[in-house]
Motif scaffolding. Sequence first.
Motif, short mmCIF file in Angstrom:
data_model
loop_
_atom_site.label_atom_id
_atom_site.label_comp_id
_atom_site.label_asym_id
_atom_site.label_seq_id
_atom_site.Cartn_x
_atom_site.Cartn_y
_atom_site.Cartn_z
N LEU A 43 5.98 -0.45 -8.44
CA LEU A 43 6.25 -1.10 -7.16
C LEU A 43 5.11 -1.99 -6.67
CD1 LEU A 43 7.96 1.89 -5.31
CD2 LEU A 43 9.06 -0.22 -6.08
N VAL A 44 3.87 -1.57 -6.89
CA VAL A 44 2.74 -2.33 -6.33
C VAL A 44 2.14 -3.35 -7.30
CG1 VAL A 44 2.12 -0.50 -4.71
CG2 VAL A 44 0.93 -0.66 -6.90
N LYS A 45 2.32 -3.16 -8.57
CA LYS A 45 1.69 -4.05 -9.56
C LYS A 45 2.11 -5.51 -9.38
CE LYS A 45 0.40 -4.07 -14.41
NZ LYS A 45 0.58 -3.36 -15.68
N PRO A 46 3.40 -5.82 -9.16
CA PRO A 46 3.79 -7.22 -9.01
C PRO A 46 3.13 -7.94 -7.82
CG PRO A 46 5.72 -5.86 -9.41
CD PRO A 46 4.56 -4.94 -9.18
N VAL A 47 2.72 -7.18 -6.81
CA VAL A 47 2.10 -7.79 -5.62
C VAL A 47 0.61 -7.49 -5.53
CG1 VAL A 47 4.26 -7.84 -4.32
CG2 VAL A 47 2.73 -5.85 -4.13
N ASN A 48 0.07 -6.91 -6.61
CA ASN A 48 -1.34 -6.53 -6.64
C ASN A 48 -1.70 -5.62 -5.46
OD1 ASN A 48 -3.80 -6.53 -7.96
ND2 ASN A 48 -4.60 -8.22 -6.73
N GLY A 49 -0.81 -4.66 -5.18
CA GLY A 49 -1.01 -3.74 -4.07
C GLY A 49 -1.93 -2.59 -4.43
N SER A 50 -2.04 -1.63 -3.51
CA SER A 50 -2.93 -0.50 -3.75
C SER A 50 -2.17 0.82 -3.64
CB SER A 50 -4.12 -0.52 -2.79
OG SER A 50 -3.68 -0.39 -1.47
N ILE A 51 -2.74 1.83 -4.29
CA ILE A 51 -2.15 3.16 -4.34
C ILE A 51 -3.18 4.17 -3.87
CG2 ILE A 51 -1.20 4.96 -5.83
CD1 ILE A 51 -0.27 2.71 -7.72
N THR A 52 -2.73 5.07 -2.99
CA THR A 52 -3.53 6.21 -2.55
C THR A 52 -2.78 7.47 -2.97
OG1 THR A 52 -4.46 5.03 -0.66
CG2 THR A 52 -4.48 7.43 -0.54
N LEU A 53 -3.52 8.45 -3.51
CA LEU A 53 -2.93 9.73 -3.88
C LEU A 53 -3.35 10.79 -2.88
CD1 LEU A 53 -3.72 9.84 -7.71
CD2 LEU A 53 -1.73 8.85 -6.57
N ILE A 54 -2.41 11.67 -2.54
CA ILE A 54 -2.74 12.82 -1.70
C ILE A 54 -2.13 14.06 -2.33
CG2 ILE A 54 -0.73 12.48 -0.19
CD1 ILE A 54 -2.48 13.65 2.11
N HIS A 110 0.86 -1.19 0.00
CA HIS A 110 0.00 0.00 0.00
C HIS A 110 0.89 1.23 0.00
CE1 HIS A 110 -3.84 2.12 1.65
NE2 HIS A 110 -3.43 2.60 0.49
N VAL A 111 0.87 1.94 -1.12
CA VAL A 111 1.74 3.09 -1.33
C VAL A 111 0.91 4.37 -1.35
CG1 VAL A 111 3.34 4.17 -2.96
CG2 VAL A 111 3.41 1.70 -2.61
N LEU A 112 1.40 5.36 -0.62
CA LEU A 112 0.80 6.70 -0.62
C LEU A 112 1.70 7.59 -1.46
CD1 LEU A 112 -1.26 8.77 0.53
CD2 LEU A 112 0.36 9.13 2.41
N VAL A 113 1.12 8.25 -2.47
CA VAL A 113 1.89 9.11 -3.36
C VAL A 113 1.44 10.55 -3.16
CG1 VAL A 113 2.60 9.55 -5.74
CG2 VAL A 113 1.97 7.24 -5.05
N ALA A 114 2.38 11.40 -2.75
CA ALA A 114 2.11 12.82 -2.58
C ALA A 114 2.35 13.50 -3.93
CB ALA A 114 3.02 13.43 -1.51
N VAL A 115 1.27 14.01 -4.52
CA VAL A 115 1.36 14.62 -5.85
C VAL A 115 1.03 16.10 -5.76
CG1 VAL A 115 0.81 12.48 -7.07
CG2 VAL A 115 -1.04 14.02 -6.42
N ALA A 116 1.46 16.81 -6.79
CA ALA A 116 1.11 18.23 -6.95
C ALA A 116 0.47 18.37 -8.32
CB ALA A 116 2.37 19.09 -6.85
#
Length: 140
Positions: free
Chosen positions: A26-37, A5-11
């Motif tokens: 990074l998350v695709k190989p493990v079928n993980g999740s992404i959150t954007l802030i 579970h990755v949190l990406v700080a975007v502008a």
Amino acid sequence: MSYSHVLVAVAVTPESHRLIRRAVSLVKPVNGSITLITIATDPELFNQMSAPMLENLRDVMYEETQTFLEALKNGAGYPIAKTIIASGELGEYIQDICEKDDIDLVICGNHNHSFFSKALCSAKKIVATSRTDLLLVALD
């Protein structure tokens, strides 16, 4: 090490697409999740004299930020689990979200320019207080 579970700080900048690509890789190989802030710009910073127009300006800026996040989601090529638009201190939001949502990696961009000094200060605060792994991605 894999991250689920990755949190990406975007502008609201084109460089954010690069951060999303990094998160997806990074998350695709493990079928993980992404959150954007992202942090919504507060129009009060631009002009203290325009108080009657600030609410309308705030709404417009929020809509533009929401539209940009949707474009990031649509262009990611991978499902984005959640998007967050915050206001205020980015570091405090990131720390809180990491604890609540079980984030195991935070990705932030770093321009190394005075133009991005506000974000660099946020990154320093995140590094100083983070209990979560942090990846700073060099941006042009």
